[in-house]
Scaffold this active site. Sequence first.
Site, short mmCIF file in Angstrom:
data_model
loop_
_atom_site.label_atom_id
_atom_site.label_comp_id
_atom_site.label_asym_id
_atom_site.label_seq_id
_atom_site.Cartn_x
_atom_site.Cartn_y
_atom_site.Cartn_z
N GLY A 131 0.74 -1.27 -0.28
CA GLY A 131 0.15 0.03 -0.03
C GLY A 131 0.84 1.20 0.09
N SER A 136 6.01 -5.10 -0.81
CA SER A 136 5.81 -3.80 -1.20
C SER A 136 6.11 -2.98 -0.06
CB SER A 136 4.46 -3.63 -1.83
OG SER A 136 4.59 -2.42 -2.58
N ALA A 137 5.28 -2.21 0.50
CA ALA A 137 5.47 -1.14 1.48
C ALA A 137 5.93 -1.92 2.72
CB ALA A 137 4.11 -0.61 1.99
N HIS A 180 9.27 -3.02 -6.84
CA HIS A 180 8.96 -2.81 -7.89
C HIS A 180 9.87 -1.93 -8.82
CE1 HIS A 180 4.97 -3.45 -5.93
NE2 HIS A 180 5.42 -2.25 -5.02
N GLU A 231 9.83 -7.11 -10.06
CA GLU A 231 8.60 -7.62 -9.82
C GLU A 231 8.75 -9.44 -10.02
OE1 GLU A 231 7.56 -5.73 -8.49
OE2 GLU A 231 5.52 -5.27 -9.42
#
Length: 239
Positions: A91, A123-124, A160, A195
């Site tokens: 997020g 991710s985050a 990413h 990715e």
Amino acid sequence: MSRDLLLISTSTTHGTGYLEHAQEEIQHLLKGKRSLLFIPYARPGGISHTDYTAKVQEAFAPWEITVTGVHTYDDPVKAVNEAEAVFIGGGNTFVLLRQLYANKLVQPLQQRAGKGMPYMGTSAGTNVAGKTIGTTNDMPVVHVKTFDALQLVPFNINPHYLDPEPDSTHMGETRETRIAEFHQHNRQPVVGLREGSMLRIKGDKIALLGPLPARIFLQGQKPLEFMPGDDIGFLLDAV
């Protein structure tokens, strides 16, 4: 430090379901565990903590792992201190870090993960495992009092990570350019995770996993490419 970490670039790759591409490594990380504490603070797309947690519960149900959102506890610090394992999802990194500090979870997470509690991030959630969040791709939609993150590893991560398109006419900055700007003011290495890639960190060992190489940036040096299976344990000695 008795690290037991799985730091994933993204929760979903093209053509796969949520966490599907990392299923084998997640099962290895959580082997023998029956419960997982999920921290949904990053709220991708602004979805509720409840809806985000439900998505994670659905993904882990086939593995017979019970997922509980930290937001359901009256005492989130106690929840972290008693957790078998923790997962922090993706997020907005700024929103996530602000909530971790607001709920006084930074130190408990550092202590538990430092003693070997399995920690998984996407991710985050991978961003905040690093030294700072200074190499996130996210917009600073909220103010944070510090960029200092959980510091489970002594380097930064850029999930990413994207390479420039060879035929693109876009004249803006590339990810590599942005990371070079970061290194004008900061010393720690930065791992560009493409990715589908992930870092499996066990004690003082790092395994790069997934189908693609990682691009590693060291201050004052040309970027380096490391293939899955290469020894990148030197990153844990970063200052």
